[in-house]
Design a protein around this motif. Sequence first.
Motif, short mmCIF file in Angstrom:
data_model
loop_
_atom_site.label_atom_id
_atom_site.label_comp_id
_atom_site.label_asym_id
_atom_site.label_seq_id
_atom_site.Cartn_x
_atom_site.Cartn_y
_atom_site.Cartn_z
N ARG A 18 0.94 -1.18 -0.13
CA ARG A 18 0.15 0.11 0.07
C ARG A 18 0.96 1.20 0.08
O ARG A 18 0.23 2.12 -0.39
CB ARG A 18 -0.86 -0.05 0.93
CG ARG A 18 -1.82 -1.08 0.93
CD ARG A 18 -3.14 -1.08 2.21
NE ARG A 18 -3.93 -2.37 1.94
CZ ARG A 18 -4.84 -2.38 2.84
NH1 ARG A 18 -5.01 -1.85 4.01
NH2 ARG A 18 -5.36 -3.49 2.79
N GLU A 208 0.76 7.19 12.40
CA GLU A 208 0.15 5.74 12.36
C GLU A 208 0.72 5.15 13.72
O GLU A 208 -0.16 4.54 14.37
CB GLU A 208 0.54 5.00 11.25
CG GLU A 208 -0.18 5.37 9.83
CD GLU A 208 0.08 4.41 8.74
OE1 GLU A 208 0.70 5.36 7.99
OE2 GLU A 208 0.16 3.25 8.87
N ARG B 93 -3.83 3.95 5.95
CA ARG B 93 -3.92 2.94 4.91
C ARG B 93 -4.61 1.78 5.09
O ARG B 93 -4.08 0.43 4.89
CB ARG B 93 -2.04 2.55 4.79
CG ARG B 93 -1.53 3.46 3.87
CD ARG B 93 -0.12 3.41 3.90
NE ARG B 93 0.44 4.20 4.78
CZ ARG B 93 1.24 5.31 4.71
NH1 ARG B 93 1.16 5.61 3.66
NH2 ARG B 93 1.69 5.99 5.94
N LYS B 94 -5.28 1.61 6.09
CA LYS B 94 -6.25 0.52 6.23
C LYS B 94 -7.67 0.84 5.93
O LYS B 94 -8.05 1.96 6.01
CB LYS B 94 -6.01 0.15 7.86
CG LYS B 94 -4.92 -0.34 8.12
CD LYS B 94 -4.95 -1.01 9.67
CE LYS B 94 -3.73 -1.57 10.17
NZ LYS B 94 -3.11 -2.74 9.50
N THR B 95 -8.34 -0.32 5.62
CA THR B 95 -9.87 0.09 5.38
C THR B 95 -10.72 0.09 6.49
O THR B 95 -10.17 0.02 7.54
CB THR B 95 -10.24 -1.17 4.41
OG1 THR B 95 -10.29 -2.49 5.31
CG2 THR B 95 -9.49 -1.57 3.10
N GLU B 98 -10.60 -2.97 8.57
CA GLU B 98 -9.07 -3.41 9.15
C GLU B 98 -8.87 -2.23 10.11
O GLU B 98 -8.11 -2.58 11.27
CB GLU B 98 -8.21 -3.15 8.13
CG GLU B 98 -8.09 -4.30 7.21
CD GLU B 98 -7.10 -3.90 5.79
OE1 GLU B 98 -7.16 -4.90 4.93
OE2 GLU B 98 -6.83 -2.72 5.76
N TYR B 134 -11.57 3.07 2.30
CA TYR B 134 -10.34 3.71 3.02
C TYR B 134 -11.04 5.14 3.61
O TYR B 134 -11.92 5.86 3.22
CB TYR B 134 -9.25 3.95 2.13
CG TYR B 134 -8.57 2.90 1.84
CD1 TYR B 134 -7.42 2.23 2.61
CD2 TYR B 134 -8.83 1.98 0.64
CE1 TYR B 134 -6.86 1.07 2.10
CE2 TYR B 134 -8.34 0.93 0.28
CZ TYR B 134 -7.33 0.51 1.11
OH TYR B 134 -6.55 -0.78 0.67
#
Lengths: 302, 227
Positions: A18, A208, B93-95, B98, B134
């Motif tokens: 990703r 993150e 960057r995660k759905t 997720e 997303y």
Amino acid sequence: MFLTIRRTFREAIQNFIRNGWLSIATVSILILSLYVLSVFFVVTSTANGIMKDVQGKVNISIYFKPDVSEQAIAEIKADLENFSEVKSVGYVSKEQALDDFKRNNASEPIILQSLDEIGGNPLLASLIVKAGDPTRYQAIVDHISQASFSSEISRINYGKNKEIIDKLNSIVATIKRIGTVLGVLFAAISLLITFNAVRITIYTHKQEIEIMRLVGASNYFIRMPFIFEGMIYGVMGSVFSMLILFLSVRFVTPYVSSAIPSSNLIDFYFSNFGILLGGQMALGVFLGVIGSLIAMRRYLRV
Amino acid sequence: MIKFDSVSKVYKGDFPALEEINLEIHEGEFVSVVGQSGSGKSTLLKLIYAEEMATSGEVYFNSNLLNNLSRRKLPYHRRDIGMIFQDFKLLPRKTVFENVAYALEVAGVPDEEIQENVQQILDIVSMGEKMKKYPHQLSGGEQQKVAIARALVHAPMVIIADEPTGNLDPVTSLEIVQLLMRINELGTTVILASHDKDIVDRVNRRVLVLDKGRIIVDCAKGKYKAS
């Protein structure tokens, strides 16, 4: 435990994919560094091989006076073989010397003709001495000239070769010195660049990592994906670098082979495939992992 | 359940963010913490989820002292709490799926259970349809719903919401608050920090008013009172 490893590994692969461009950029830098280092390794190894080859051809010839018997020469040969600096001693008889001479001059009818006119064999028997260490020829020559049989020697052709041998030795020493300095320099530069690239990649994950901490992820759970990602960088980097190295070796080989017939780069590549790939992979993974770990210390507050 | 015993917090080289706070929050309560920016609302919440440590005094969570919570235990403490922020704090960057699942993955919940629970909780916040999207593909209100789902999915004892409606329009804000109230009705303690008068009045439960680091009003059932 197993569940965590599986999850963090999957997470690493997901991150890698990703993050597309960033991953490609990081791996590219790693490929470049590993490639430069491995090219350097190939070049120095080949140069070393060539030097050894040339050094192997260096020798001293001891020519004996025509009246010295074959048996006396055999005794001298035995004596020389016992001298520690000597690696090997070869005997060339008068007849063999004549044969060699004729063969070497087969295309020169005038020389052969004059040889016939002299009649008999004008050439001398000789011993060809090779040293274990090419820098020790002087010691061997000293040993011979002080020996009891020195009066039976017509001439030693070391004097003529001395300059070449000394020059060769100094060239080899210089190449080794420059090689070491350049190698260390290259290694240091590429390590630093790669290390930084990995660190920057991690820094983009700052936010993150903070979120993961808030959600209750342990440091271990946060760190593992980045370590795995570092490993993926290393493996990909080394595999691609090997591929590019193969292509460049294949491209260069024909040119090199005509200059130095004794070395074949392609053969070298394949006979050292394991070392090259293993070394690069180890280095790549090491850089990826260490870069990740250090970059993360900042955000994990460990 | 949560207890502050004469707690003060001073950030390095700054005036005190909190001074002499004495406070007790019981299970099942819905507490609105109000006050102007810089009144100490966020600091109060940070002490509860142990992002900051008290300079003096003691903070208890489930009768565990948080003042010297070790780094190793911090993640476990966080798993007892669900957190909601003004800026949603979703992993970009995660759905959707997720993001919510992550809160369970870190706690080592088995995959089948994750699959089931996440689906269920996303349906509750009516985001089940968009679980493959997303965060950047969602509106602010939708993102906040996902954040609430993530805060709820591991069945925490407390939900801490720091200005959850700060980035949302009034209609969506109302939706979010109604969601929080429903969660509270099901038994979860909710601590809501807000400076939105409408929201706090709508909740109409216990209100704490903070001013310059002190609690100036603590009424069991009340409305937003400007200091």
